[in-house]
Design a protein around this motif. Structure first.
Motif, PDB file in Angstrom:
ATOM      1  N   GLU A  16       0.831  -1.202   0.000  1.00 30.02           N
ATOM      2  CA  GLU A  16       0.000   0.000   0.000  1.00 30.02           C
ATOM      3  C   GLU A  16       0.869   1.257   0.000  1.00 30.02           C
ATOM      4  N   ALA A  17       1.948   1.246   0.782  1.00 33.75           N
ATOM      5  CA  ALA A  17       2.852   2.397   0.829  1.00 33.75           C
ATOM      6  C   ALA A  17       3.494   2.633  -0.535  1.00 33.75           C
ATOM      7  N   LEU A  22       4.245   5.630  -5.598  1.00 35.12           N
ATOM      8  CA  LEU A  22       4.200   5.630  -7.062  1.00 35.12           C
ATOM      9  C   LEU A  22       3.180   6.653  -7.562  1.00 35.12           C
ATOM     10  N   ALA A  23       2.051   6.755  -6.875  1.00 35.04           N
ATOM     11  CA  ALA A  23       1.043   7.751  -7.257  1.00 35.04           C
ATOM     12  C   ALA A  23       1.609   9.162  -7.136  1.00 35.04           C
ATOM     13  N   GLU A  24       2.370   9.424  -6.075  1.00 38.77           N
ATOM     14  CA  GLU A  24       2.973  10.751  -5.903  1.00 38.77           C
ATOM     15  C   GLU A  24       4.023  11.021  -6.974  1.00 38.77           C
ATOM     16  N   GLY A  95       8.783   9.141   2.272  1.00 41.32           N
ATOM     17  CA  GLY A  95       8.571   8.477   0.986  1.00 41.32           C
ATOM     18  C   GLY A  95       7.833   9.359   0.001  1.00 41.32           C
ATOM     19  N   TYR A  96       6.830  10.108   0.485  1.00 38.97           N
ATOM     20  CA  TYR A  96       6.111  11.035  -0.377  1.00 38.97           C
ATOM     21  C   TYR A  96       7.069  12.063  -0.971  1.00 38.97           C
ATOM     22  N   ILE A  97       7.883  12.667  -0.120  1.00 39.37           N
ATOM     23  CA  ILE A  97       8.761  13.749  -0.572  1.00 39.37           C
ATOM     24  C   ILE A  97       9.812  13.230  -1.560  1.00 39.37           C
ATOM     25  N   ALA A  99       9.498  10.632  -3.533  1.00 41.38           N
ATOM     26  CA  ALA A  99       8.797  10.325  -4.783  1.00 41.38           C
ATOM     27  C   ALA A  99       8.484  11.590  -5.564  1.00 41.38           C
ATOM     28  N   GLN A 100       8.072  12.644  -4.870  1.00 36.93           N
ATOM     29  CA  GLN A 100       7.771  13.922  -5.529  1.00 36.93           C
ATOM     30  C   GLN A 100       9.012  14.501  -6.197  1.00 36.93           C
ATOM     31  N   CYS A 101      10.125  14.472  -5.491  1.00 42.01           N
ATOM     32  CA  CYS A 101      11.357  15.024  -6.059  1.00 42.01           C
ATOM     33  C   CYS A 101      11.821  14.206  -7.258  1.00 42.01           C
ATOM     34  N   ALA A 102      11.704  12.872  -7.166  1.00 34.07           N
ATOM     35  CA  ALA A 102      12.098  12.017  -8.286  1.00 34.07           C
ATOM     36  C   ALA A 102      11.210  12.271  -9.501  1.00 34.07           C
ATOM     37  N   GLY A 103       9.906  12.413  -9.282  1.00 33.85           N
ATOM     38  CA  GLY A 103       8.995  12.695 -10.389  1.00 33.85           C
ATOM     39  C   GLY A 103       9.308  14.015 -11.064  1.00 33.85           C
ATOM     40  N   ALA A 104       9.627  15.028 -10.259  1.00 29.69           N
ATOM     41  CA  ALA A 104       9.950  16.341 -10.815  1.00 29.69           C
ATOM     42  C   ALA A 104      11.260  16.310 -11.602  1.00 29.69           C
TER      43      ALA A 104
END
Length: 273
Positions: A16-17, A22-24, A95-97, A99-104
């Protein structure tokens, strides 16, 4: 037997995590591709108004796409605000942060590849790749003080809207509209000032590829949005009355009755030839 159940629960929790992260990642990728991509590829054609709507529409779409999974923070300042307001689990914040930085970062690289395909080529260092800046690197030549204050206030507005739109008493199903439109408004105000950050991940992505001045000024676009997000959480906790707290992901899902109705009207999958 007990240990098997514990491992099953732990595995489900980890899965779930990972889905949330991945969604972020995907949500932030889309936001930066849509917003920064519009600025770099089409900015001279669509102007500040078009760029503002590109950011707002990207966020609006992602609220309805990944919001039910992760809450669609896609912004470390929003994650901080939701964390301080008690609307997310502390263990998920790092984990959210990340993922956000990697996506950006990936999105910024994609935009740069697109731009370099133009007949005249493209230099991130010379042309900026939509990076945020102040002083000589502000579209309106605004100084560091004005940029810092603007990023705090505009991020405060964004995060406060996210907190209010995902409150348990807010109209169900409209969070995406409120959040997307307020980001559009924020960009209409902020683009002339700083190119509008209100999102440390959005600022990090282009800055890494631009280097030089963009990395030197990056601190402002990390510190000010985080302060704005923290301020929004403090105000929200002060003015709201005690009621049941919903996470952003819970608030952005359809009602149980709506989901049940959709399933009840689901057609059996046809057999493929």
């Amino acid at each position: 037997m007990a240990s098997d159940r514990a491992r099953t629960v732990s595995s489900a929790g980890n899965s779930e995590a990972l889905r949330k992260y991945l969604a972020e990642f995907i949500g932030t990728f889309v936001l930066v591709v849509g917003g920064v991509g519009a600025a770099v590829i089409a900015g001279d054609r669509i102007g500040f108004l078009g760029i503002a709507f590109a950011f707002g529409l990207s966020l609006l779409a992602m609220v309805y796409t990944v919001g039910p999974i992760s809450g669609c923070h896609i912004n470390p300042a929003v994650t901080l605000g939701l964390l301080l307001a008690g609307k997310m689990e502390r263990r998920h914040a790092p984990g959210y942060i990340l993922a956000q930085c990697a996506g950006a970062l990936l999105a910024s690289g994609v935009v740069l590849l697109w731009a370099q395909g133009a007949p005249e080529g493209y230099s991130a260092a010379a042309q900026g790749l939509g990076a945020n800046g102040f002083g000589a690197h502000s579209p309106g030549q605004y100084g560091a003080g004005a940029a810092f204050l603007a990023e705090i206030i505009l991020t405060f507005l964004l995060v406060l809207t996210v907190l209010g739109a995902t409150d348990s008493r807010a109209p169900v199903g409209f969070a995406g509209l409120a959040i997307g439109l307020v980001l559009t408004l924020i960009h209409l105000v902020g683009i002339p000032l700083t190119n509008t950050s209100v999102n440390p991940a959005r600022s990090l992505g282009p800055a890494v590829f631009v280097g030089g001045w963009a990395l030197e000024q990056l601190w402002l676009f990390i510190v000010a949005p985080l302060l704005g997000g923290g301020l929004a959480a403090a105000v929200y906790r002060t003015v709201r009355s005690p009621v049941e707290t919903l996470t952003a992901a819970q608030a952005e899902r359809s009602l149980e009755s709506e989901r049940a109705e959709r399933l009840a009207h689901r057609r059996p999958t046809e057999t493929l030839p």
